[in-house]
Scaffold this motif. Structure first.
Motif, short mmCIF file in Angstrom:
data_model
loop_
_atom_site.label_atom_id
_atom_site.label_comp_id
_atom_site.label_asym_id
_atom_site.label_seq_id
_atom_site.Cartn_x
_atom_site.Cartn_y
_atom_site.Cartn_z
N ALA A 205 0.87 -1.18 0.00
CA ALA A 205 0.00 0.00 0.00
C ALA A 205 0.90 1.22 0.00
CB ALA A 205 -0.91 0.01 1.23
N ALA A 208 -1.32 4.22 4.02
CA ALA A 208 -2.38 3.60 4.82
C ALA A 208 -2.52 4.38 6.12
CB ALA A 208 -2.07 2.13 5.10
N ARG A 213 -7.00 -0.17 6.43
CA ARG A 213 -6.33 -0.33 5.14
C ARG A 213 -5.03 -1.11 5.32
NH1 ARG A 213 -5.34 5.00 1.67
NH2 ARG A 213 -7.54 5.19 2.25
N THR A 217 -3.70 -5.35 4.11
CA THR A 217 -2.47 -5.74 3.38
C THR A 217 -1.82 -6.98 3.97
OG1 THR A 217 -0.93 -4.38 4.71
CG2 THR A 217 -2.07 -3.29 2.86
#
Length: 450
Positions: A205, A208, A213, A217
């Motif tokens: 990512a 984040a 979020r 991952t």
């Protein structure tokens, strides 16, 4: 009057007797008196039993526990001592009731992947440790031939990763490398520690700022897939393997099945996975970032079930601190590590007591179990002949964590301003109270042949 040393009828006078109505012994908690001669426990008697001693201390309702043994600590010295160091880490350990640590082979420079690096590590630690300290070696691509030398030099085993470690000098093992390491470790009858995440299930990512979020991952599948690969390697080679910092409770089913089949595998988890939950982590609060990540409330409860049922063997800190500058407000780019070495006991007791669990459970998970994992038979237990590593603990005391008051190097911890139950009153290392304002008395430990 001096006692005649040749008069076998003369009474023994011990150096110290500690009495507690809540002494945590291998067979459970009960009132007892613990007599210490020199550095070891000599006699365990009844609470009111008269035992001659130069000094006697009655702890009354303070609990007397065996010193904690933390086999998962990143001290980072030499090379990254600005992150943490032996002096700061072991002072924090002693303040938290930890009397023995085993230091991880990264994130120091050089990493402990050969005997020269181990010598540098031992030199860096000399004269700086307030608790007894041992060392893990590292297994990385290309150092298979170094493992026997490290083993002979007294490391307690070897750590490897199946996914990037976060530092370039300690790369992960691929599937073939994991099997090679297991083969070497099996031949040595050593212990291989594995950080279990499958890179095929990890996602990058760019940014984040919110925890959800970041959590996406590193899904549970990354752990469960890696655990299956580790089980396969251990099964094929007969290696003794230990799974580090389990966060995904889903992996317990595969571990249960492997152990029923005779695979030699043990597993740990950490206080942060048992106390914190993803639903309560604020956006940008990167003090909470670790890898594998803290997962949700339901997962946390499943880990507690696994621990209470004996499916998880031990609880250790995975203390992995960093300077505040590496804990930015972005979960994608911040350092992944929890600073918690001083807080494991009260964090665990806060959760355990509300579940009806006992101090003897904590002693099994955090003292005896880790000591047994690494073969330290005189650590982690209140028993005749054991080192007098002891902790006076107030199980009723409520207090609020202030990061700036903790003794590890930087005031960064996810527990800042949290109210916990239970506080360490005194820590004894080999029969002497630890005084972090005095000279350190910690010793360097080496693996004993099994």
């Amino acid at each position: 009057m001096m006692t005649d040393p040749y008069d076998i009828s003369a009474p023994v006078i011990y150096d110290l007797v500690l009495r507690s109505r809540r002494t945590v012994l291998p067979d459970g908690e009960r009132p007892a008196a613990v007599a210490i001669a020199g550095e070891r426990i000599a006699v365990i008697g009844d609470y009111d039993e008269p035992i001659p001693a130069h000094r006697t201390e009655d702890l009354r309702d303070l609990a007397l526990l065996p010193g904690l043994v933390d086999t998962h600590v990143h001290v980072n010295e030499p090379g990254r001592t600005e992150w943490e160091g032996f002096a700061t880490a072991t002072r924090a350990a002693a303040a938290g009731g930890v009397t023995t640590i085993i230091d991880m082979p990264l994130n120091s420079l050089p990493p402990t992947v050969d005997t020269a690096a181990l010598a540098a590590k031992r030199a860096a630690a000399r004269g700086k440790t307030w608790v007894d300290t041992g060392f893990w070696g590292g297994a990385i691509p290309g150092n298979d031939t170094e493992l026997k030398g490290l083993h002979d030099a007294g490391v307690f085993g070897f750590k490897c990763f199946t996914a990037p470690s976060g530092v370039d000098e300690f790369p992960p093992l691929d599937t073939a490398g994991l099997h090679r390491a297991c083969t070497t470790v099996a031949a040595l009858d050593a212990l291989l520690l594995v950080h279990a995440e499958d890179p095929a299930h990890l996602h990058d990512a760019d940014s984040a700022p919110d925890f959800d979020r970041f959590l996406a991952t590193r899904p549970p599948e990354a752990e469960t897939s890696a655990v299956r690969e580790i089980i396969a390697a251990a099964r094929a080679t007969g290696a003794r393997v230990h799974l580090l910092h389990l966060a995904a409770a889903e992996a317990l089913a595969d571990l249960d099945a492997a152990r029923r089949d005779g695979v030699r595998i043990t597993v740990e988890t950490c206080p942060h996975y048992l106390h914190l939950a993803a639903e309560r982590i604020p956006d940008g609060a990167t003090a909470f970032k670790c890898c594998p990540p803290i997962r949700g409330e339901a997962n946390r409860e499943a880990l507690w079930d696994g621990l209470a049922e004996g499916r998880i063997d031990i609880v250790v800190s995975d203390h992995s601190p960093s300077p505040p500058g590496l804990k930015t407000g972005d979960f994608a780019t911040s350092w992944g590590g929890i600073a918690s070495l001083q807080l494991g006991l009260p964090v665990m007791w806060t959760e355990a007591r509300r579940r009806g669990l006992a101090l003897s459970d904590l002693a099994r998970w955090m003292s005896t179990g880790p000591a047994d994992l690494v073969g330290l038979d005189r650590k982690g237990r209140i028993a005749t002949g054991a080192d007098a590593d002891l902790v006076a603990f107030d199980p009723e005391r409520e207090w609020t964590v202030r990061a700036e008051d903790l003794l590890h190097r930087h005031p960064v911890t996810p527990y800042d301003r949290e109210t916990l139950t239970g506080r360490v009153a005194t820590t004894w290392l080999r029969g002497t109270p630890v005084d972090t304002d005095a000279a350190p008395r910690g010793r360097q430990l080496r693996r004993s042949p099994r």
